[in-house]
Design an enzyme around this catalytic site. Structure first.
Site: not given
Ligand code: ATP
Ligand code: MG
Length: 141
Positions: A51, A59, A87, A93, A104, A117, A128
């Site tokens: 990440y 976060f 997705r 998300t 989700r 994810h 990844e």
């Molecule tokens: P992922 O990458 O896990 O598939 P995503 O691409 O939908 O999810 P991202 O923006 O990449 O979302 O965020 C990665 C992960 O971080 C999210 O899936 C969630 O678990 C966490 N996350 C994202 N935004 C927040 C937030 N504002 N507060 C807490 N956790 C968050």
């Molecule tokens: Mg993501």
């Protein structure tokens, strides 16, 4: 559209809630082939590196703690347009914004604990997949 690979993870909340089987069934129903799969508990270093794009986000610390609190299932999925399709099947998300019928919406409990994810683009998918699997572990079925 060409055959494509994406990295999927069943996150610790999904494993804790015993949703592995239901999520895998959905993956196969949606026409994905599983090319690689491993259940593991991520180290802090693995989760932070995975990440890394979120390192500056408020976060980040909480996300790494969540992702390392218990086992996850790492998978490489393949089908036509795999990245966008996975997705779509996952949903937004934040589960509150996720469409009816998405994983989700069905399984996630919060914005952070959102069960699954999926890679978001071809370059992130290849980063990844390489973060967790060697080329020789990717099997065509
Ligand atoms: P992922 O990458 O896990 O598939 P995503 O691409 O939908 O999810 P991202 O923006 O990449 O979302 O965020 C990665 C992960 O971080 C999210 O899936 C969630 O678990 C966490 N996350 C994202 N935004 C927040 C937030 N504002 N507060 C807490 N956790 C968050
Ligand atoms: Mg993501």
């Amino acid at each position: 559209m060409a055959n494509e690979r994406t990295l999927a993870i069943i996150k610790p909340d999904g494993v804790e809630k015993h949703r592995i089987g239901r999520i895998l069934a959905r993956i196969e129903e949606e026409g994905f082939s599983v090319c690689a799969m491993r259940m593991t508990r991520l180290s802090t270093r693995e989760a932070e590196g995975f990440y890394a794009v979120h390192r500056e986000k408020p976060f980040f610390g909480s996300l790494v703690k969540f992702m390392t609190r218990g086992p996850v299932v790492l998978m490489v999925l393949e089908r036509e347009g795999a990245i966008a399709k996975w997705r779509e099947v996952m949903g937004a998300t934040n589960p509150e914004n996720a469409d009816e019928g998405t994983l989700r919406r069905e399984h996630a409990s919060s914005l952070e604990e959102n069960t699954v994810h999926g890679s978001d683009a071809p370059d992130t998918a290849s980063f990844e997949i390489g973060w967790f699997f060697r080329e020789s572990e990717l099997l065509s079925t």
